[in-house]
Write an enzyme that holds these catalytic residues in place. Structure first.
Site, PDB file in Angstrom:
ATOM      1  CG  HIS A 233      -2.290   0.620   0.899  1.00 57.66           C
ATOM      2  ND1 HIS A 233      -3.318  -0.088   0.319  1.00 57.66           N
ATOM      3  CD2 HIS A 233      -2.774   1.877   1.066  1.00 57.66           C
ATOM      4  CE1 HIS A 233      -4.357   0.701   0.160  1.00 57.66           C
ATOM      5  NE2 HIS A 233      -4.060   1.905   0.593  1.00 57.66           N
ATOM      6  CG  ASP A 264       1.344  -1.056  -5.918  1.00 61.19           C
ATOM      7  OD1 ASP A 264       1.715  -0.097  -6.610  1.00 61.19           O
ATOM      8  OD2 ASP A 264       0.691  -0.931  -4.865  1.00 61.19           O
ATOM      9  NE  ARG A 288       2.644   6.485  -3.188  1.00 64.56           N
ATOM     10  CZ  ARG A 288       2.934   6.754  -1.934  1.00 64.56           C
ATOM     11  NH1 ARG A 288       3.238   7.981  -1.594  1.00 64.56           N
ATOM     12  NH2 ARG A 288       2.937   5.827  -1.022  1.00 64.56           N
TER      13      ARG A 288
END
Length: 337
Positions: A233, A264, A288
């Site tokens: 995350h 990720d 992002r």
């Protein structure tokens, strides 16, 4: 339009983000809520640094030819192995909640570029209906990623997308994020049985995001996951966790071939994509930077970044001897000691 111009434009309106020349987590630190990491704020940077600790091996002693970046996922062919990642609430970047507008632009760009977009369910009630309308309008390969609320809540949301979504997913790594609890929601951890219930509720491929151990990957396979997303995350949920590049080899070794693996965290350039695929990932997820590109240039900014990533990936593949995605393998990388 240049990359620098997009960054300069983004800085005029984006909040809690400095639109740094390299999105490496140093500028935002532990600015939560916002794009930063959990205090002390090292997670996003260490994800980025993890890919920089891997080098590509030159190899031009191969047959010449064009590079083909296309790949297949769940029976559908895409332009290159990119999944744009979910940002559930854009209030961290703007004084107004622009999640619906952002999701629409990401879904449209994915459709036009022939890539895949993941979007979050967000806090605002308009988020999911807005995403559904965009999928219907652009016929995109889009994947709703639901936060780990009680299963009954997720099941109701899944039903909204059963006909239109490319796949369905649950984000297990957001179980402890405080902003959901502040919004009156009750996220929590999931068991294998919880995930099996969700998997059985859809005919679409089922994705589990937030896997950081071989054990978790194997449990996801047990639950029936068609794909897993290796993710911490962005370092926003827990400090001092490993970088995703660190754990990816163990996860590939544990479950490679049993489920699709998407990774990720800190992937910013085509060379990073080449490294991840060489290790054994099937695709990468980038999150992002797309928010920055959208603030800097709208959908044109998003597509500019997608084109840049694909171009960089092609260049890297050519110079390490890969002419198609399937050629990428661990012999093409080395680790910095």
């Amino acid at each position: 339009m240049t990359y620098q111009e997009l960054l300069e434009n983004a800085r005029k309106t984006i909040l809690n983000c400095k639109a740094c020349p390299e999105c490496n987590g140093l500028g935002c630190g532990n600015t939560l809520p916002g794009p930063g990491s959990k205090a002390p704020g090292n997670g996003a940077h260490e994800n980025w640094a993890g890919w920089k600790s891997i080098r590509l091996n030159y190899d031009t002693f191969v047959s010449d030819g064009e590079v083909d970046t296309s790949f297949e996922l769940f029976g559908r062919k895409f332009s290159f192995p990119l999944v744009s990642g979910p940002i559930g609430s854009m209030t961290q970047y703007s004084r107004e909640d622009v999640t619906v507008s952002f999701n629409k632009a990401m879904i449209q760009a994915a459709a036009e570029f022939n890539s895949i977009d993941c979007f979050g369910d967000g806090v605002a009630k308009e988020t999911l209906p807005g995403a559904l309308a965009a999928i219907e309008q652009y016929h995109a390969a889009a994947v709703p990623m639901f936060n780990p609320m009680p299963n009954q809540s997720i099941l109701r949301k899944m039903e909204l997308f059963e006909e239109r979504a490319f796949a369905m997913g649950v984000v297990v790594d957001s179980a402890g994020l405080s902003h959901w609890k502040h919004a009156g929601e009750q996220p929590g951890s999931k068991t294998v049985e919880d995930l099996k219930e969700l998997k059985c509720h859809t005919n679409k491929p089922f994705v589990v995001k937030g896997i950081m151990t071989a054990k978790g990957a194997l449990q996801s396979v047990e639950a029936g996951a068609d794909a897993i997303i290796v993710s911490n995350h962005g370092g926003r949920a827990l400090a001092d966790v490993p970088a995703t590049a660190e754990v990816l080899p163990d996860i590939v070794k544990a479950v490679g071939g049993q489920t699709k693996i998407i990774v990720d965290g800190g992937i910013r350039h085509g060379v990073d994509i080449a490294k991840a695929l060489a290790i054994g990932a099937d695709a990468v997820l980038i999150c992002r930077p797309f928010a920055t590109m959208w603030f800097g240039g709208g959908i044109d900014g998003i597509k500019f970044y997608m084109e840049m990533l694909q171009r960089e990936l092609k260049e890297a593949m050519y110079m390490i001897g890969a002419r198609k995605i399937e050629d990428l393998n661990p012999d093409m990388i080395r680790y910095v000691k």
